[in-house]
Design an enzyme around this catalytic site. Structure first.
Site, PDB file in Angstrom:
ATOM      1  N   SER A 269     -16.712 128.245  34.227  1.00  0.00           N
ATOM      2  CA  SER A 269     -16.265 127.288  33.214  1.00  0.00           C
ATOM      3  C   SER A 269     -15.993 125.936  33.865  1.00  0.00           C
ATOM      4  O   SER A 269     -15.822 125.832  35.072  1.00  0.00           O
ATOM      5  CB  SER A 269     -14.991 127.803  32.529  1.00  0.00           C
ATOM      6  N   LYS A 270     -15.925 124.910  33.021  1.00  0.00           N
ATOM      7  CA  LYS A 270     -15.717 123.558  33.564  1.00  0.00           C
ATOM      8  C   LYS A 270     -14.326 123.425  34.175  1.00  0.00           C
ATOM      9  O   LYS A 270     -14.044 122.477  34.884  1.00  0.00           O
ATOM     10  CB  LYS A 270     -15.964 122.509  32.484  1.00  0.00           C
TER      11      LYS A 270
END
Ligand code: GLU
Length: 511
Positions: A269-270
């Site tokens: 995920s970012k």
């Protein structure tokens, strides 16, 4: 179909910064296009106005430029024969509506007038009836307000009154949908798993499902490569192509594997906390007011970044790891993309940059390092910077580390590693440093070879082994317990500074 010119597209939605997963999709498309002498197109899929983020499009364009994977057609890269390349602009030209109307006319799509409250009620009803995945489909649509359940007159009246509606795809109740994916092979899904996707929204905008199909056909796309998250939608897309009579113009599909977290548990995920960036360039996200650091600003070389990225899910068939962009273009093939997700490996990622750093000449490194030195307030001649780079690069993964690794060359130490002092400093070693200082003072040609000879001679004279004294000498000269060659260091900082430092050390650490 087989002989179709290779035309591929990267089709991001400007809903945020382009993270590394998106860059990898673009990269695979780019390499494939270049390998086959084809076209690589950037299309901006901005039909979801509610998720539009200002600055995202510019960020995408700048990221592709920095990575060196530039489209030859599309937004920001020059209009080709299929302009415009922004879907919102294409919608203004009425490109999508006619396809939606065609599907309604052939009874493969229908108007649905349900309000969001009615849709909510439907979902609750289905949940109460223990339907596993409540959706608007061949069964549930029978209880909804659409042109399949309402009389023709009623539909006409609603349309004329301007009642908001969407156009939905009429998915058959129980039919096998089969399609081929280059990476996954044949995929078979029963249409009961597919919902009646919205094709045209009540604001007149097409959804992704309709818009990308229309554009892929009109832009003569030969291969659609995209993230695995789109695989569940592919059966609906197959139906749309079929119902539009465009199956023969459908691009070949390739759904790319996910990039997984370093521990392999779930999608990267970012917000990943592995310490490395998730974005190519710095990105300030206006949605969550968060600043994300970029690979560029961390000190990565774009070549290292894309080399690392291409190996997340693809390999050249042997163990070769370091490949230039030209080599990648030569070697790339869709057949060698894995089905399984690829684990992101932060250490390996840094290793890639180190390999590229080691390939650079000291002159090239100096050009990169000099502006950083200037920021620290040191303007030096290029040949001095070259020598500094030569000395400090050994341990570095990034040029941005050079300053912290080499600041002792510019700043006279005022503090000294306490652990080493405690272990090594005593009257005998203090006396040795004083002797050494005198010997160094007598060296007329102050280079690495002659200073090393002076040290050896002092060891012989005093009967102290080099191993016993080197660390303390290092601390006396640099303040630090570790670092590059001391003889090279002395040559760089010069005789005067060396003597000054040793005097200061002896004075400050009397025993
Ligand atoms: N707009 C879609 C996305 O943002 C594109 C998917 C595709 O390439 O078809 O992922």
């Amino acid at each position: 179909m087989e002989n179709k010119r290779v035309r591929v597209r990267f089709a991001p939605s400007p809903t945020g910064g382009l993270h590394m997963g998106g860059v990898r999709v673009a990269l695979f498309n780019y390499l494939f296009a270049k390998k086959h002498g084809g076209d690589f197109i950037l299309r901006i899929e901005d039909t979801d106005q509610t998720r539009f983020v200002a600055g995202a499009e510019e960020y995408i364009i700048n990221s592709l430029k920095w990575c060196g994977i530039e489209p030859n057609e599309g937004v920001g890269f020059g209009d080709g024969p299929h302009a415009p390349y922004r879907q919102s602009e294409r919608k203004e030209q009425g490109i999508y509506k006619k396809y939606a109307d065609q599907l309604v006319a052939s009874e493969h799509a229908y108007y649905a007038f349900d309000t969001s409250e009615e849709l909510d009620e439907m979902r609750k009803r289905l949940e109460a009836a223990k339907v596993a995945a409540p959706q608007y489909n061949a069964v549930s649509r029978q209880n909804m307000r659409n042109s399949l359940t309402l009389s023709e007159d009623e539909v006409k009246r609603l349309l004329e009154a301007g009642t908001p509606y969407v156009i939905r795809l009429k998915v058959p109740r129980n039919e096998e949908i089969r399609f081929h994916d280059i990476i996954r092979g044949w995929v078979v899904v029963n249409s009961s798993q597919v919902d009646d996707k919205v094709l045209l929204k009540s604001d007149g905008m097409p959804t992704y499902h309709l818009a990308h199909i229309v554009d892929d056909v009109e832009m003569k796309i030969s291969h659609a490569m995209r993230g695995e998250e789109w695989l569940p939608s592919a059966p609906a897309h197959i139906l749309i192509y079929r119902y539009l009579g465009l199956e023969d113009q459908m691009p070949q599909l390739a759904h790319l594997p996910l990039i997984l977290k370093p521990d392999g548990n779930g999608k990267l995920s970012k917000r990943d906390k592995s310490g490395l960036p998730m974005f190519p360039l710095n990105w300030s996200d206006p949605r969550d007011n968060t600043d994300y650091v970029g690979y560029k600003e961390t000190g990565f070389f774009p070549e290292a970044f894309i080399n690392m990225l291409v190996l997340l899910g693809w390999n050249p068939g042997d163990n070769k790891e370091i490949m230039s962009k030209d080599e990648l273009i030569q070697l790339f093939s869709l057949e060698r993309i894995n089905k399984a997700g690829a684990k992101f490996d932060p250490e390996k990622t840094k290793w890639f940059n180190q390999q590229y750093l080691r390939k650079k000449t000291d002159e090239e490194l100096a050009d990169l390092f000099m502006p950083m030195l200037k920021e620290q307030g040191f303007e030096v001649k290029k040949d001095f910077a070259v020598k500094v780079c030569k000395l400090v690069k050994e341990k570095a993964h990034f040029v941005t580390e050079f300053w912290s690794l080499g600041s002792f060359l510019f700043i006279t130490p005022e503090t000294f590693d306490a652990g080493v002092l405690e272990k090594r400093l005593n009257p005998q070693t203090h006396g040795f440093i004083a002797e050494l200082k005198n010997a160094l003072n007598d060296v007329s040609n102050f280079n690495a070879i002659d200073t090393e000879a002076a040290l050896k001679a002092t060891c012989e004279k005093t009967g102290i082994a080099t191993g016993q004294i080197m660390q303390l000498f290092r601390v006396a000269l640099t303040g630090l317990a570790g670092g590059p060659s001391l003889f090279e260091t002395m040559e760089l900082i010069g005789k005067e500074e060396t003597i000054k430092r040793l005097n200061f050390f002896l004075e400050k650490n009397k025993v």
